[in-house]
Design an enzyme around this catalytic site. Structure first.
Site, PDB file in Angstrom:
ATOM      1  N   SER A 185     102.804   7.511   1.960  1.00  0.00           N
ATOM      2  CA  SER A 185     104.262   7.591   1.902  1.00  0.00           C
ATOM      3  C   SER A 185     104.762   7.880   0.496  1.00  0.00           C
ATOM      4  O   SER A 185     104.325   7.265  -0.476  1.00  0.00           O
ATOM      5  CB  SER A 185     104.891   6.287   2.391  1.00  0.00           C
ATOM      6  OG  SER A 185     104.988   6.271   3.785  1.00  0.00           O
ATOM      7  N   HIS A 204     111.097   2.914   1.051  1.00  0.00           N
ATOM      8  CA  HIS A 204     110.297   1.810   1.579  1.00  0.00           C
ATOM      9  C   HIS A 204     109.039   1.540   0.757  1.00  0.00           C
ATOM     10  O   HIS A 204     108.411   0.500   0.910  1.00  0.00           O
ATOM     11  CB  HIS A 204     109.954   2.023   3.063  1.00  0.00           C
ATOM     12  CG  HIS A 204     108.929   3.076   3.361  1.00  0.00           C
ATOM     13  ND1 HIS A 204     109.257   4.292   3.922  1.00  0.00           N
ATOM     14  CD2 HIS A 204     107.588   3.088   3.213  1.00  0.00           C
ATOM     15  CE1 HIS A 204     108.143   4.996   4.106  1.00  0.00           C
ATOM     16  NE2 HIS A 204     107.122   4.293   3.682  1.00  0.00           N
ATOM     17  N   ASP A 248     115.864   7.048   3.192  1.00  0.00           N
ATOM     18  CA  ASP A 248     114.561   6.499   2.820  1.00  0.00           C
ATOM     19  C   ASP A 248     113.961   7.226   1.617  1.00  0.00           C
ATOM     20  O   ASP A 248     112.769   7.552   1.592  1.00  0.00           O
ATOM     21  CB  ASP A 248     113.584   6.535   4.007  1.00  0.00           C
ATOM     22  CG  ASP A 248     112.326   5.701   3.742  1.00  0.00           C
ATOM     23  OD1 ASP A 248     112.384   4.815   2.873  1.00  0.00           O
ATOM     24  OD2 ASP A 248     111.292   5.958   4.395  1.00  0.00           O
TER      25      ASP A 248
END
Length: 397
Positions: A244, A129, A162
């Protein structure tokens, strides 16, 4: 291995419940409401720690020595100097040269996240992402700890887990991070998180592992209809938008997780922020996936081949397992004798209290592995040995 749990838009600060899942089926489309200012802010059943706001640094490609030997974190037996146990400063000094800020621009959004150097010639592990916005004609710039910058391209993406690997152009002699193991972690163990929250690169925070195997459901990226559920390492180390793809590290300086999601509070300015509930993808899962991504190979995911929903006790609140709603003919579950109405309560003696928990547990295994499933049928406790199927792989394109 997609699931059917709802996805909550990260901009509204809410979180969804466990509405069942499909192991080996096709998930429904998640809610795509709300603004999307930054690349890599994943919609999460908790809320994504996603790529945060941050300006992209100017491009300054640095040409390296093409004759330098390539060192990779994915190869076993790397000679890595450990930092003294309990010393956050030493851990930070060891890891900071191996952590980068990733600046992403797509056709409609831009932002930044974090990545981990896994080879001396510029391979970088991050979240899908974080970089997905640049997958179709966008651009990626990597900012290194020494203040140099380089353009990068995507080597491979896997929305199901992910995870993604990118490659910085013209780099050599980089310091790969030491990748540890996530199979021997303990609740209460001290950890350090490093990343670029809100574009503030090289930010170091510390805390403990507050839970293990926490089932976390999120989308795989901006505008991505696929969901992922992973058995997260939960930490109270501060993780915010922009962290992230960055490392969660033990006190010996080994990466034990990829920071990926948070349960966020909302500031007076409306931004999401840490409340001490961060979630990382276990490094063992990330290593298995990355070994395929760096080669451009399909990533195969384990599955049972059953559709499940939450099973609750008579109070209609307490989760007691994952109830099988459908068994695909010829699947691993079918061959093991599982039937509609069975309530799965454990995998290899690890408790399963919801459908999300089952999906997360299976995510940690590889196709072809044998597991023991504990379930109840008509009130009677039973066990079955299941040889896991494969979904055939997904390049994430």
């Amino acid at each position: 291995m997609p699931v059917a749990e709802p996805v909550v838009n990260p901009d509204d600060g809410s979180h969804g419940g466990d509405d069942g899942g499909t192991i080996g089926g096709t998930p429904p489309s998640p809610d795509q409401r709300g603004r999307r200012r930054v690349a890599g802010v994943a919609a999460v059943a908790l809320i994504a720690a996603a790529a945060g706001v941050g300006g992209a640094a100017a491009y300054d490609a640095i040409n390296g020595d093409d004759n330098s030997p390539v060192v990779s974190s994915l190869n076993t037996g790397n000679d890595s100097k450990s930092a003294p146990t309990g010393d956050v400063e030493k851990v930070a000094q060891k890891l900071l040269p191996s952590v980068v800020q990733i600046n992403v621009r797509g056709s409609q959004e831009a932002g930044s996240g974090t990545g981990i150097i896994i080879s001396s010639d510029g391979q970088i592990l991050t979240n899908n992402h974080v970089v997905e916005a640049a997958a179709d004609g966008g651009s990626i710039t990597v900012s290194f700890n020494d203040a140099t910058n380089a353009k990068a391209e995507i080597l491979g993406r896997d929305p199901v887990t992910d995870l993604a690997v990118i490659k910085a152009d013209g780099k050599s002699g980089l310091t790969p991070a030491a990748l540890g193991s996530s199979n021997n972690l303990e609740v209460g163990q001290e950890v350090v998180a490093i990343g670029s929250p809100y574009g503030l690169d090289s930010t170091v925070t510390s805390g403990i592992i507050s839970a293990l195997n926490r089932p976390v459901a999120s989308s795989g990226g901006a505008g991505d209809n696929d969901q992922t559920v992973f058995p997260a390492v939960q930490t109270d180390a501060a993780i915010n938008p922009g962290n992230s793809g960055g490392p969660l590290v033990d006190m010996e300086g080994n990466v034990i997780g990829i920071n990926s999601a948070i349960r966020a509070g909302t500031t007076t300015s409306g931004d999401a922020g840490s409340i001490g509930l961060g979630f990382a993808i276990p490094i063992d899962l990330a290593k298995n996936v990355s070994k395929h991504l760096v080669k451009g190979e399909k990533v195969q995911h384990a599955r049972i081949g059953v559709t499940v929903a939450p099973a609750v006790s008579s109070d209609d609140i307490t989760g007691v397992g994952a109830e099988i709603k459908e068994v695909n003919k010829g699947s691993a579950g079918d061959k093991a004798g599982l039937k509609t109405g069975d309530i799965i309560t454990a995998v290899n003696d690890s408790p399963v209290v919801s459908s999300n928990a089952l999906v997360a547990s299976i995510r940690g295994y590889q196709p072809g592995e044998k597991i023991t499933i504990t379930y109840t049928r008509d009130g009677q406790k039973k066990t079955a040995e299941v040889t896991l199927d494969s979904d055939g792989g997904d390049l994430g394109s």
